[in-house]
Motif scaffolding. Structure first.
Motif, short mmCIF file in Angstrom:
data_model
loop_
_atom_site.label_atom_id
_atom_site.label_comp_id
_atom_site.label_asym_id
_atom_site.label_seq_id
_atom_site.Cartn_x
_atom_site.Cartn_y
_atom_site.Cartn_z
N MET A 40 46.17 18.57 72.09
CA MET A 40 45.98 19.64 71.13
C MET A 40 46.51 20.93 71.73
N THR A 41 47.28 21.67 70.97
CA THR A 41 47.83 22.94 71.45
C THR A 41 46.76 24.03 71.42
N ARG A 42 47.04 25.12 72.14
CA ARG A 42 46.11 26.24 72.12
C ARG A 42 45.99 26.80 70.70
N LEU A 43 47.10 26.86 69.97
CA LEU A 43 47.07 27.34 68.59
C LEU A 43 46.09 26.50 67.77
N GLU A 44 46.16 25.20 67.90
CA GLU A 44 45.24 24.31 67.16
C GLU A 44 43.80 24.52 67.60
N ARG A 45 43.58 24.72 68.90
CA ARG A 45 42.21 24.97 69.38
C ARG A 45 41.67 26.28 68.84
N ILE A 46 42.51 27.31 68.78
CA ILE A 46 42.09 28.59 68.22
C ILE A 46 41.70 28.41 66.76
N GLN A 47 42.54 27.72 66.00
CA GLN A 47 42.23 27.48 64.58
C GLN A 47 40.91 26.73 64.43
N GLU A 48 40.73 25.71 65.24
CA GLU A 48 39.52 24.89 65.16
C GLU A 48 38.27 25.70 65.51
N LYS A 49 38.34 26.47 66.58
CA LYS A 49 37.17 27.24 67.02
C LYS A 49 36.81 28.35 66.04
N LEU A 50 37.81 29.03 65.51
CA LEU A 50 37.53 30.09 64.54
C LEU A 50 37.00 29.51 63.23
N SER A 51 37.54 28.38 62.82
CA SER A 51 37.05 27.73 61.59
C SER A 51 35.60 27.31 61.74
N ALA A 52 35.25 26.74 62.89
CA ALA A 52 33.88 26.29 63.12
C ALA A 52 32.90 27.46 63.23
N ALA A 53 33.31 28.53 63.88
CA ALA A 53 32.39 29.65 64.14
C ALA A 53 32.25 30.60 62.97
N LEU A 54 33.33 30.79 62.19
CA LEU A 54 33.32 31.87 61.19
C LEU A 54 33.62 31.42 59.77
N ALA A 55 33.86 30.15 59.55
CA ALA A 55 34.12 29.60 58.21
C ALA A 55 35.03 30.51 57.38
N PRO A 56 36.24 30.77 57.87
CA PRO A 56 37.11 31.69 57.16
C PRO A 56 37.58 31.16 55.81
N THR A 57 37.79 32.09 54.88
CA THR A 57 38.40 31.74 53.60
C THR A 57 39.92 31.82 53.71
N HIS A 58 40.40 32.51 54.74
CA HIS A 58 41.82 32.59 55.03
C HIS A 58 41.96 32.73 56.54
N LEU A 59 42.89 31.97 57.12
CA LEU A 59 43.12 32.03 58.57
C LEU A 59 44.59 31.82 58.86
N ASP A 115 32.53 45.00 65.99
CA ASP A 115 31.65 43.83 65.93
C ASP A 115 32.39 42.61 65.40
N ARG A 116 33.32 42.80 64.49
CA ARG A 116 34.13 41.68 64.01
C ARG A 116 34.96 41.11 65.14
N HIS A 117 35.58 41.98 65.90
CA HIS A 117 36.39 41.54 67.04
C HIS A 117 35.51 40.82 68.07
N ARG A 118 34.32 41.33 68.28
CA ARG A 118 33.39 40.66 69.22
C ARG A 118 33.08 39.24 68.76
N ARG A 119 32.89 39.05 67.46
CA ARG A 119 32.60 37.71 66.93
C ARG A 119 33.78 36.77 67.20
N VAL A 120 34.99 37.26 66.97
CA VAL A 120 36.19 36.44 67.21
C VAL A 120 36.32 36.14 68.71
N HIS A 121 36.16 37.15 69.53
CA HIS A 121 36.26 36.95 70.98
C HIS A 121 35.19 35.99 71.49
N ALA A 122 34.00 36.06 70.94
CA ALA A 122 32.93 35.12 71.34
C ALA A 122 33.33 33.69 70.99
N ALA A 123 33.92 33.49 69.81
CA ALA A 123 34.35 32.15 69.41
C ALA A 123 35.46 31.63 70.31
N LEU A 124 36.25 32.53 70.87
CA LEU A 124 37.39 32.14 71.70
C LEU A 124 37.16 32.39 73.18
#
Length: 105
Positions: free
Chosen positions: A1-20, A55-64
């Protein structure tokens, strides 16, 4: 799995985005060919409601956090609520140009 795919997976799991959108921008920087160190992320999530930009950036950084510890060097980030995304009409988001870091001069 590439880092790009891991980033997508982690952000999707942590923040349930409607757009990513996740884009590897390493090729725009002074790094070896094939690097996965510099990324641009546009993320739209209800999880950002009521939060300021920091705080939004903190949430993203925490997920990553694990990726940041393992070589993710730079993250250009746009974190919006669905209402903000809709109001902007999904406007294009461009990263600032690379200035070469410590090699600029």
């Amino acid at each position: 799995m590439t880092r790009l795919e891991r980033i997508q997976e982690k952000l999707s799991a942590a923040l349930a985005p409607t757009h990513l959108e996740v884009e590897n921008e390493s090729h725009n920087h002074n790094v070896p060919k094939g690097s996965e160190t510099h990324f641009k992320v546009v993320i739209v999530s209800d999880a950002f409601e009521g939060l300021g930009a920091i705080d939004r950036h903190r949430r993203v950084h925490a997920a990553l956090a694990d990726e940041l510890k393992k070589g993710l060097h730079a993250l250009t980030l746009r974190a919006l609520t669905p209402a903000q995304w809709q109001a902007e009409g999904g406007a294009e988001f461009k990263s600032p140009p690379c200035l070469g870091g410590s090699k600029a001069g």
